[in-house]
Design an enzyme around this catalytic site. Structure first.
Site, PDB file in Angstrom:
ATOM      1  NE  ARG A 160      -9.497  55.381  12.346  1.00 50.49           N
ATOM      2  CZ  ARG A 160      -8.247  55.387  12.743  1.00 50.49           C
ATOM      3  NH1 ARG A 160      -7.640  56.527  12.958  1.00 50.49           N
ATOM      4  NH2 ARG A 160      -7.583  54.252  12.911  1.00 50.49           N
TER       5      ARG A 160
ATOM      6  CB  CYS B  98      -6.276  60.291  14.422  1.00 47.48           C
ATOM      7  SG  CYS B  98      -8.049  60.168  14.658  1.00 47.48           S
TER       8      CYS B  98
ATOM      9  CB  ILE C 229      -3.081  55.254  12.443  1.00 42.77           C
ATOM     10  CG1 ILE C 229      -4.507  55.792  12.421  1.00 42.77           C
ATOM     11  CG2 ILE C 229      -2.351  55.690  11.183  1.00 42.77           C
ATOM     12  CD1 ILE C 229      -4.594  57.290  12.373  1.00 42.77           C
ATOM     13  CG  ASP C 230       0.228  51.544  15.773  1.00 48.63           C
ATOM     14  OD1 ASP C 230      -1.011  51.675  15.793  1.00 48.63           O
ATOM     15  OD2 ASP C 230       0.841  50.788  16.542  1.00 48.63           O
ATOM     16  CG  LEU C 231      -2.034  47.894  14.481  1.00 50.78           C
ATOM     17  CD1 LEU C 231      -3.283  47.126  14.911  1.00 50.78           C
ATOM     18  CD2 LEU C 231      -0.779  47.116  14.868  1.00 50.78           C
TER      19      LEU C 231
ATOM     20  CB  ILE D  31     -13.406  48.821  20.823  1.00 51.01           C
ATOM     21  CG1 ILE D  31     -13.985  47.402  20.865  1.00 51.01           C
ATOM     22  CG2 ILE D  31     -12.756  49.085  19.466  1.00 51.01           C
ATOM     23  CD1 ILE D  31     -12.970  46.309  20.662  1.00 51.01           C
TER      24      ILE D  31
ATOM     25  NE  ARG E  59     -18.106  60.665   9.930  1.00 51.76           N
ATOM     26  CZ  ARG E  59     -17.771  59.779  10.874  1.00 51.76           C
ATOM     27  NH1 ARG E  59     -18.199  59.928  12.103  1.00 51.76           N
ATOM     28  NH2 ARG E  59     -17.001  58.748  10.570  1.00 51.76           N
TER      29      ARG E  59
END
Length: 422
Positions: free
Chosen positions: A92, A116, A123-125, A327, A397
């Protein structure tokens, strides 16, 4: 797939150094694209996500090498602003490349990161912020093309203090014409580290660590040498592991100021913590106490990335604890796995009600994500008997060979390779 085999019941003891922060290193690696030349970054952890980011940078034309915890990146040979779909689907954080590539080349083509959908996990932000700077965004199925002949500073208000969106806007705005102000910006330490790195390159940014960040655009940035901050989530994980095993350990090369809310919660649970400069001593000789209510929230409140680990400690505490996750939806996937080990946890919507039990028992469990995996490792360390944690590529990760770190503290943890098929 590899798995971890843990023999529980051993208190952690000794000292360990905390490696660099993944969530600081990834945007800083992306930000190297903003300046042509050779960058040297120290204290970069050796993780799967870091390796993926370096592979993407090489695909774009960079020369990128990691030796130990030092990464050298040469960006003069960058020839592409098209991020491959296959690599974007693995991580991501590849979204961080959008701002730097747009600022340097005026165009970037990318795909939905990590599979996603656009709009999920804010992600829109990212996209709205870049549009506010003058970028034009076109979507073709899962492909996103972003172009801008010239970026222009602007006032940007984030509907949610997203860390990733704050960082992407900072990186795009650093070479925009005029001044950009981000309101309701994320305040995490990783934001401050990115500001410090960009300023070391010649940027003009103030305000990181507060909810208002001001970026005055500059024409030129220069490569630099920089050291990444220690990983507060890794540090918090080991604080919890020590407490859950009734251990006594010392964490070195850590910033206690980044862990204020976590230390406060652990002290409420009866954990003994002493800070001394960049060192934290932690011990918990007795059974922890329940904590009435913990709510995850953006920094400086309690971090969602330590919710699952602390839940393990509370599952062993004396009394009933309540954790509310604000969150991320679906952040309680580890509850079913902990229940298989004997934990008494009930989930209702976004809250988990944890009634402490005297002990956990070893079982075969599966890491569903990075932090859930770390929580299951802690549970295995504290449990009676043998625990097998599968799908540990999630853990890799964010933790640099977690089993090596734990063995140095006296744990019995073995990484087991898959058995070849006949």
């Amino acid at each position: 797939m590899e798995k971890l085999v843990i023999e529980g019941g051993r208190p952690l003891t000794g000292a360990i150094q905390i490696h660099g922060a993944k969530n600081a290193a990834l945007p800083i690696l992306a930000a190297c694209l903003l300046a042509s030349g050779t960058h040297t970054l120290h204290n970069v952890p050796n993780l799967l996500d870091i390796d993926t980011m370096l592979r993407i940078l090489r695909t774009l034309g960079c020369r990128a090498e990691q030796q130990g915890d030092t990464v050298t990146i040469t960006t003069t040979t960058v020839h592409s602003s098209h991020i491959p779909e296959e690599l974007m689907g693995q991580m991501r954080s590849s979204i961080f490349l959008m701002g730097p590539l747009l600022a340097r080349f005026g165009t970037v083509t990318m795909y939905q990161p990590g599979g996603c959908a656009i709009g999920e996990r804010k992600i829109d932000l990212h996209l709205k912020g870049l549009q506010s700077l003058g970028a034009e965004i076109e979507e073709f199925a899962n492909r996103i093309v972003c172009t801008a002949s010239a970026l222009q500073g602007n006032e940007i208000f984030l509907d949610f203090p997203s860390v990733g969106a704050t960082e992407n806007i900072m990186m795009a705005a650093v070479k925009a014409e005029g001044t950009t102000t981000i309101y309701n910006a994320a305040r995490e330490p990783e934001i401050q580290d990115l500001q410090n790195f960009l300023n070391a390159m010649g940027a003009d940014i103030i305000g990181a660590g507060t909810d208002t960040i001001t970026i005055r655009g500059v024409q030129t940035l220069n490569p630099c040498t920089y050291r990444i901050i220690p990983d507060r989530i890794v540090a918090g994980t080991f604080l919890v592991a020590a407490a859950a095993t009734k251990g006594n350990i010392t964490l070195e090369r850590v910033n206690p100021a980044h862990l204020t809310s976590v230390i406060h919660v652990l002290k409420r649970a009866g954990v003994q913590i002493i800070t001394d400069g960049d060192i934290i001593h932690v011990s918990c000789p007795t059974r922890p106490k329940a904590v009435e209510r913990i709510v995850t929230s953006p920094h400086p409140s309690f971090p969602t990335d330590l919710q699952s680990q602390v839940m393990v400690l509370l599952s062993l505490a004396d009394g009933l604890s309540v954790m509310k996750e604000t969150i991320f939806e679906g952040r309680f996937k580890h509850v079913d796995e902990l229940s298989r080990m004997g934990a008494d946890i009930r989930v209702d919507m976004s809250s988990a009600f944890i009634r402490g039990v005297p002990r956990l028992y070893g079982a075969t469990v599966e890491a569903t994500d990075l932090r859930a995996g770390a929580a299951l490792v802690i549970a295995g360390l504290a449990a009676h008997g043998t625990t097998i944690v599968e799908q540990i590529h999630h853990i890799d990760r964010g933790y640099d060979r977690i089993e090596h770190m734990l063995v140095r503290l006296g744990a019995s943890v073995l990484r087991q390779a898959p058995v070849p098929s006949e």
